[in-house]
Design a protein around this motif. Sequence first.
Motif, mmCIF file in Angstrom:
data_model
loop_
_atom_site.group_PDB
_atom_site.id
_atom_site.type_symbol
_atom_site.label_atom_id
_atom_site.label_comp_id
_atom_site.label_asym_id
_atom_site.label_seq_id
_atom_site.Cartn_x
_atom_site.Cartn_y
_atom_site.Cartn_z
ATOM 1 N N VAL A 43 0.719 -1.126 0.020
ATOM 2 C CA VAL A 43 -0.084 -0.006 0.034
ATOM 3 C C VAL A 43 0.768 1.068 -0.014
ATOM 4 O O VAL A 43 1.724 1.493 0.730
ATOM 5 N N TYR A 44 0.338 2.301 -1.023
ATOM 6 C CA TYR A 44 1.043 3.424 -0.630
ATOM 7 C C TYR A 44 0.230 4.473 -0.138
ATOM 8 O O TYR A 44 -0.986 4.673 -0.571
ATOM 9 N N TRP A 45 0.772 5.123 0.924
ATOM 10 C CA TRP A 45 -0.080 6.159 1.868
ATOM 11 C C TRP A 45 0.730 7.286 1.984
ATOM 12 O O TRP A 45 1.872 7.498 1.943
ATOM 13 N N GLY A 46 -0.173 8.115 2.319
ATOM 14 C CA GLY A 46 0.253 9.533 2.562
ATOM 15 C C GLY A 46 -0.646 10.533 2.280
ATOM 16 O O GLY A 46 -1.787 10.422 1.930
ATOM 17 N N PRO A 47 -0.345 11.873 2.286
ATOM 18 C CA PRO A 47 -1.260 12.999 2.510
ATOM 19 C C PRO A 47 -1.590 13.359 0.893
ATOM 20 O O PRO A 47 -0.898 12.801 0.032
ATOM 21 N N GLY A 48 -2.706 13.978 0.480
ATOM 22 C CA GLY A 48 -3.142 14.228 -0.572
ATOM 23 C C GLY A 48 -2.265 14.931 -1.672
ATOM 24 O O GLY A 48 -1.569 15.825 -0.910
ATOM 25 N N GLU A 49 -1.947 14.421 -2.817
ATOM 26 C CA GLU A 49 -1.156 15.158 -3.748
ATOM 27 C C GLU A 49 0.356 14.979 -3.374
ATOM 28 O O GLU A 49 1.138 15.760 -3.953
ATOM 29 N N SER A 50 0.692 14.214 -2.761
ATOM 30 C CA SER A 50 2.275 13.680 -2.385
ATOM 31 C C SER A 50 3.127 13.104 -3.164
ATOM 32 O O SER A 50 4.112 13.131 -3.347
ATOM 33 N N GLY A 51 2.108 12.344 -4.124
ATOM 34 C CA GLY A 51 3.090 11.683 -5.167
ATOM 35 C C GLY A 51 2.804 10.064 -5.422
ATOM 36 O O GLY A 51 3.250 9.425 -5.811
ATOM 37 N N LYS A 52 1.613 9.639 -4.514
ATOM 38 C CA LYS A 52 1.474 8.186 -4.464
ATOM 39 C C LYS A 52 0.889 7.446 -5.674
ATOM 40 O O LYS A 52 1.401 6.601 -6.183
ATOM 41 N N THR A 53 0.102 8.355 -6.482
ATOM 42 C CA THR A 53 -0.313 7.925 -7.733
ATOM 43 C C THR A 53 0.980 7.950 -8.694
ATOM 44 O O THR A 53 1.103 6.980 -9.701
ATOM 45 N N THR A 54 1.863 8.940 -8.484
ATOM 46 C CA THR A 54 2.906 9.115 -9.624
ATOM 47 C C THR A 54 3.874 7.961 -9.361
ATOM 48 O O THR A 54 4.451 7.054 -10.400
#
Length: 216
Positions: free
Chosen positions: A31-42
């Motif tokens: 799982v990639y976790w983190g705040p919004g727009e931090s770059g998880k989808t990238t």
Amino acid sequence: MTIDETKKEKIEISNNSSKNPLKEIVQFKIVYWGPGESGKTTNYFRLREKFDGIVLNKGISIETTDGRTLWQDSIRISFFVNLGDIKWNIIAQIVTCTGQERFLQTREYVLDGADGVIFVADSDIEKMEQNKRSFRELISFTNETKIPYVIQLNKRDIENAISISDFKRLMNLPNFEKYEDGTQVIYTTIALQGENVIQCFEDLMFQVIINFFMSR
């Protein structure tokens, strides 16, 4: 959670099947976790590019009209791990959870059954409160299960990037560079360019794989 460095040296992650006999297939959820727009989808897209040709599905990505992840990205990739003379086929389900705070309950659901987590923090100094809040959520959800995780500090190329020492201090992380097993305290990345994305993923996979064999 750490892994023994001598064991890590015996593990090789590869796209090639090698000549070693295939032992069996093992599946993990990352799982990639983190705040919004931090770059998880990238990160997700960089992994999909790296393992192009051996992805088991095309992946799913549901976004808002402004490009933010609404639900989750999900893809399954396959690669081989050689442990000594034995080859294992690893299937990894890669999932990113939305960082939008209104979807907190869905983030906990995404963690269900996870074998490892990559926390993606934003280098923007103005986003430190979101980083800390998201990290506290992760720790609260994984405290009992002891899921291994690594920390990625993304967007190192932006102008107002927080210094590594300040980031560690504000996140209450150790001030040294690496743990005894060689795993980095934080992985500095530029996900848009793919910089250090694969290394971060592979180092987490080492921990996940070792945990799997230690529990057998």
